[in-house]
Design an enzyme around this catalytic site. Structure first.
Site, mmCIF file in Angstrom:
data_model
loop_
_atom_site.group_PDB
_atom_site.id
_atom_site.type_symbol
_atom_site.label_atom_id
_atom_site.label_comp_id
_atom_site.label_asym_id
_atom_site.label_seq_id
_atom_site.Cartn_x
_atom_site.Cartn_y
_atom_site.Cartn_z
ATOM 1 N N HIS A 1 -0.748 -4.951 -2.092
ATOM 2 C CA HIS A 1 0.504 -5.532 -1.615
ATOM 3 C C HIS A 1 0.711 -5.252 -0.117
ATOM 4 O O HIS A 1 1.038 -6.139 0.661
ATOM 5 C CB HIS A 1 1.645 -4.960 -2.472
ATOM 6 N N GLU B 1 -1.690 -7.223 1.873
ATOM 7 C CA GLU B 1 -1.239 -8.622 1.993
ATOM 8 C C GLU B 1 -0.259 -8.756 3.172
ATOM 9 O O GLU B 1 -0.327 -9.702 3.954
ATOM 10 C CB GLU B 1 -0.578 -9.057 0.679
ATOM 11 N N GLU C 1 11.105 -2.891 0.044
ATOM 12 C CA GLU C 1 10.973 -4.019 -0.884
ATOM 13 C C GLU C 1 10.835 -3.481 -2.310
ATOM 14 O O GLU C 1 11.473 -3.955 -3.243
ATOM 15 C CB GLU C 1 9.745 -4.861 -0.504
HETATM 16 ZN ZN ZN Z 1 5.940 -7.887 -0.212
#
Ligand code: ZN
Length: 1036
Positions: A130, A133, A231
């Site tokens: 993640h 990314e 997040e």
């Molecule tokens: Zn994210």
């Protein structure tokens, strides 16, 4: 799945009305595939065909663009197939040097798609894939620009630009209708994934870092910051997501699925920059990549670019390291219990529990089997004729199915889940008992053929329904299968799969029972997961976070402390530096000059009803929308309309009970749905209209039946069965509070706008947080019979032709017949008293409110009244909102203050809003909203020609976004915005000058508007009034 742009899903300005309501899950559909793309076509493409049983395809001699066995720019063409089901040709190519597979779908569709997928299998919960990314999109060799991804959002007219991390894959995808744009973005994406900079400072910004609370003060305390860190703190507070993740972790515990791929906030700080670089080297190798391209643009250009610039520089490696083995089957069932956050907006404490039974099914690559298991699970779960619905939902001891329910084929082994939400702990046992009883009963009695046929019909109909995002939906629905080397091409032959299943059912009356025997009765790989709220959940998390922080800081020596201090300053400086965006490509005005051309609309009066007719290629489907004006209802009645919309199609009619009605509707149509529509006058915003819209579509040949069913429902609806009504109402209430923690910014904006005008206040009562509160109270104070009478009177007052308008979209060959049938349908509708057509809007005095929520991060919004859509300043303010989002709010609120997202927008009702998403510093953010004018003054030079043009492109992305054939003309039908107005708005917007922008800045931002509101969704804040210099109303 963690998507980079989740918070930006605001999309088109024109359709934002009641969006928050739409983001909630519809409890009526339990299919996993519905979640993929709202009305995406290949819902069923996922549920697929067989590699074992090969059906010969007679292909007429056809000219293909690429031929099997031939070499094109280093790619060998391995397989070419024409798929009539979706009117496309599939080309499978493989790069000779690296073995990279490239799947191209050639289809006459302007919305082209490109994506690069990697199989990423983490073995811990540090969020490696993640965070990678995020980092890959933070600058690369050819584009050494900080965060080119966000910069490109405004230099393109992409219909979608995103990156996503899933349980075992990472996906970078884009779509656009403009070829120059397509080539630009393709280059950026390829460079991002194969040559990313992965700079240390970006790792600190996106991943995690220790930093002084006050950057410039070495003595101030150390805190943990980072975009993904925040997040994920937000993600762990969404109970249905937490439940779903734990299901996956626990039913597939042995390999990569046992970990939290998005990152556990308490584990993320174990990740090092070196781990990340190593993970990239290993998993982002071209031999572990899959490339997808879709649409009408020339593939050879793509092949040449990919080969020459990237793949030819690498050699093939064995990618078996990323393969995922099948989960070893258990010898006995397991039971796991987890605790969750107490949701203060959810059900009562003692009812806030969830339970699910999950069974491991077949391997994802067995496509005929997964297709059939999906059909079987629809038959078992969906709607009032299904066995589980009858045994689990109708006894009404829960708040209905939970979000995990359905057949899921997103992992190597597929999983069937049936679960319940909002039930008492003492009723957990009921699920287990009823599960077994239902299973045995279904196996003994079999399935009613009309029910099975209705499910198959719906699958066939969905194949013909055209979606403007077909290429994206095809990608999303194929990703998991492709990732496990499944046959994605055969998987598209849905009609063959249906035919094969029909044959099996015909030859063997016990076909489905035998499947149940294998997968349900004799399956020991069965997990029961239960979840209950824990009042100390947040406290425990905070304590664990503190302990971790303490542990981290205790390890630090002076040298490390100095490094942290210096890094904080360096990161701050780099965030504030002017990025060298000149290195990024950008469209020019000539690339976007031409507006899209839409089919002309015709307005005609049929049986005294104003009817909008749109002739458009619809692939043998006719779309019908009926709009009933409800503005004249009393406020008490209006407040019940959302509930009315939710249950009216679920109660049956006087002629057909609800089970039969559901079967009939599914066998002839795609369903008959109702929703509320709220529109402010786009000319002066002084009045609004409320209406109730019925939507449906059917194959042309079924249009007469579709209309008969609609008429039956509108004229003969019945609410007499109060037991059923009570159950539907309770399920509705359980469902409306789901998803607030994921779409909090939409609720915060609704909450802020509610303080600006009477219309927005009503909107919040109908679809915002206020609606949840209202419904809970209402149901407590009224018995079901009273509610029934009130709902009944709504239907009686509005379902008549005096209050009705119709829109019909159909193809040229069928349209005349469709209009004939419509004529008949309208002829039989009753005429009643006409209701008031509009209500006045009053503006309110400024105020602020906070909805207290026990979540670790907040959502903030500020809204003020500016001007409605048709005012000459609206396009300028719309451009300004884009400019503020990219040049001011994202850098300050996201990059510097650590919120996951932020932005500004103006909607057609004239409300200008600022918002933040998963925000650790609400008061700082609110101050940033206030300082907009100051920033605009001091950073005057940032508003140059390029910035202005980029902002305009941002607006164009909304204005020119593709529309499904069934939805063409809706701007006019719903919002009174004609195609001429749209074209005028578009050219006015493109012509805006910097001076005009400065002019609106002076007039709308210099002084605070007389009508504004601020709203926070989140935990209590100390010194809120002091720090914001406002009085706040706190709603607990
Ligand atoms: Zn994210």
């Amino acid at each position: 799945m963690f998507s980079r742009l989740k918070f930006m899903s605001l999309a088109s300005d024109r359709t934002t009305v009641l969006r928050a309501q739409r983001s909630r899950t519809n409890c009526k559909s339990v299919s996993k595939f519905d979640g993929m793309l709202s009305d995406a076509n290949p819902k069923k493409a996922n549920i697929a065909s067989s590699s074992q049983i090969q059906v010969p395809h007679l292909i007429k001699k056809q000219v293909y663009k690429f031929n099997e066995g031939k070499l094109y720019h280093g790619f060998q063409c391995e397989r070419v197939e024409r798929i009539p089901d979706f009117d496309l040709t599939s080309y499978t190519l493989r790069h000779e040097g690296t073995g990279t597979e490239l799947w191209h779908i050639d289809r006459n569709d302007a919305n082209n798609v490109f994506s690069i997928n990697f199989r990423t299998t983490p073995f811990d919960s540090t969020g490696l894939p993640h965070i990678l990314e995020h980092l890959a999109l933070c600058g690369s060799k050819n584009y050494p620009v900080r965060d080119p991804f966000f910069k490109m959002l405004n230099r393109s007219v992409a219909t979608l630009m995103n990156a996503m991390t899933g349980p075992d894959y990472t996906l970078y995808h884009l779509s656009t209708m403009n070829e120059v744009d397509f080539r630009n973005l393709q280059r950026i994406y390829l460079d991002a994934v194969f040559n990313p900079n992965l700079a240390y400072l970006d790792f600190l910004q996106e991943g995690w870092r220790l930093e002084h609370k006050d950057l410039h003060n070495r003595e101030s305390e150390l805190v943990i910051k980072g975009v993904v860190y925040n997040e994920m703190k937000g993600a762990v507070s969404d109970n249905s997501k937490v439940f779903n993740r734990n299901l996956r972790n626990n039913i597939l515990p042995d390999h990569t699925y046992g970990h939290m791929y998005g990152g556990n906030p308490l584990e993320i700080p174990k990740l090092t920059h070196t781990d990340l670089i190593e993970f990239h080297r290993k998993y982002y190798h071209p031999s572990n990549a899959r490339i997808y391209s879709y649409g009408s643009f020339d593939l050879t250009k793509t092949l040449a670019l990919v080969d020459k610039e990237y793949l030819s520089l690498h050699t093939r490696i064995d990618n078996s390291y990323s393969r995922i083995p099948l989960q070893q089957r258990w010898s006995q069932p397991r039971h796991v219990h987890i605790s969750s956050r107490l949701d203060n907006m959810g059900a009562a404490f003692d009812r806030q529990n969830q339970i699910a039974i999950a069974l491991l099914m077949c391997e994802i690559t067995n496509i005929q089997e997964t297709f059939e298991l999906n059909v079987l699970s629809e038959i078992l779960i969906r709607g009032p004729n299904s066995a589980f619905y009858k045994s689990l939902i109708e006894p009404n001891f829960s708040g209905g199915y939970n979000q995990s329910t359905g057949y899921s084929s997103g992992t190597k082994d597929t999983v069937f889940v049936v679960g319940l939400q909002d039930l008492l702990v003492k009723d957990f046992k009921k699920l287990n008992d009823f599960f077994n009883l239902t299973m045995y009963k279904a196996m003994k009695e079999g399935f009613e053929s009309q029910h099975v046929e209705s499910i198959l019909h719906n699958t066939e109909l969905s194949l013909q329904h055209q979606s403007p995002h077909f290429g994206n939906a095809l990608l999303f629905n194929s990703t998991a299968l492709w990732n496990h080397d499944g046959d994605v091409v055969s998987n598209l032959r849905v009609l063959d799969m249906i035919a094969r299943l029909r044959t099996c059912l015909k030859l063997n009356k016990n076909y489905f029972q035998e499947k149940m025997n294998k997968y349900f009765e004799n399956n020991l790989h069965k997990l029961t997961l239960t979840m209950s709220p824990d009042e100390l959940y947040d406290e425990n998390f905070k304590q664990a976070e503190l302990d971790m922080l303490k542990h981290k800081t205790n390890e630090l020596d002076n040298e490390k402390l100095e490094e942290i201090y210096q890094n904080g300053l360096k990161l701050d400086a780099s965030q504030k530096a002017t990025p060298n965006t000149n290195l990024l490509p950008c469209l020019s005005l000539s690339d976007v000059k031409e507006p899209p051309i839409w089919p002309k609309l015709r307005i005609q009066t049929i049986q005294e009803v104003q009817t909008q007719i749109c002739e458009v290629p619809t692939n043998e489907i006719t779309y019908l929308k009926c709009l009933f004006n409800i503005t004249g209802l009393s406020e008490d009645e209006i407040k019940l309309v959302p509930l009315f919309c939710n249950i009216i199609n679920d109660m049956g009619t006087i002629k057909h009970d609800f089970r039969e009605f559901d079967k009939l509707v599914l066998s002839k149509t795609a369903g008959i749905n109702f929703k509320l529509n709220f529109v402010e006058n786009v000319e002066d915003a002084k009045s609004y209209q409320l209406s109730l819209m019925m939507t449906t579509h059917a194959l042309d040949k079924n249009v007469p039946d579709m209309l008969l069913l609609c008429r039956d429902l509108l004229q003969n609806f019945t609410l007499e069965d109060t037991v059923r009504l009570k159950m539907l109402i309770e399920n509705y209430i359980s469902n409306i509070s789901i998803g607030i923690a994921s779409s909090g910014h939409l609720y915060a904006m609704l909450g802020a706008a509610a303080l600006v005008s009477s219309a927005s206040k009503l909107k919040s009562l109908l679809s915002g947080i206020d609606h949840i509160d209202f419904m809970k109270n209402f149901v407590q104070k009224n018995n079901t019979a009273d509610i029934r009478d009130q709902l009944k009177s709504i239907g009686k007052k509005v379902f008549n032709k005096s209050n009705m308008r119709v829109a019909i979209n159909s193809s040229d060959s069928y349209l005349p017949k469709a209009v004939d049938h419509l004529n008949n349908f309208l002829d039989k509708m009753p005429t009643l008293e006409k209701l008031n057509e509009s209500s006045d809007i009053t503006l309110l005095h400024p105020s602020c409110q906070q909805y207290l929520m026990n979540i670790p991060v907040s959502y903030c919004a500020k809204a003020f009244f500016a001007v409605p859509y048709l005012h000459k300043d609206h396009p300028s303010l719309c451009v300004l909102s884009k400019l503020l989002s990219s040049k001011y709010l994202l850098p300050v609120v996201r990059e510097q203050n650590g919120a996951y997202g932020a932005g500004a927008k103006i909607s057609s009702d004239g409300i200008f809003s600022f918002y933040s998403y998963r925000d650790p510093h609400s008061t700082k953010t609110l101050v940033a909203f206030e300082k907009t004018y100051e920033w605009l003054q001091s950073e005057n030079k940032k508003i140059d020609q390029q910035a202005l043009f980029e902002a305009k492109l941002g607006v164009l992305q909304q204005l020119d976004s593709p529309i499904a054939p069934g939805n063409i003309g809706m701007d006019y039908f719903l919002y009174d915005i004609s195609q001429e107005m749209l074209t005028k708005y578009r050219s006015r917007m493109l012509s805006i000058t910097i001076d005009e922008l400065h002019d609106v800045i002076e007039r709308y931002f210099k002084e605070n508007s007389k009508n504004y509101g601020k709203c926070i969704l989140g935990p209590p804040i100390e010194c809120l009034e002091l720090e914001t210099s406002e009085k706040w109303r706190i709603i607990a």
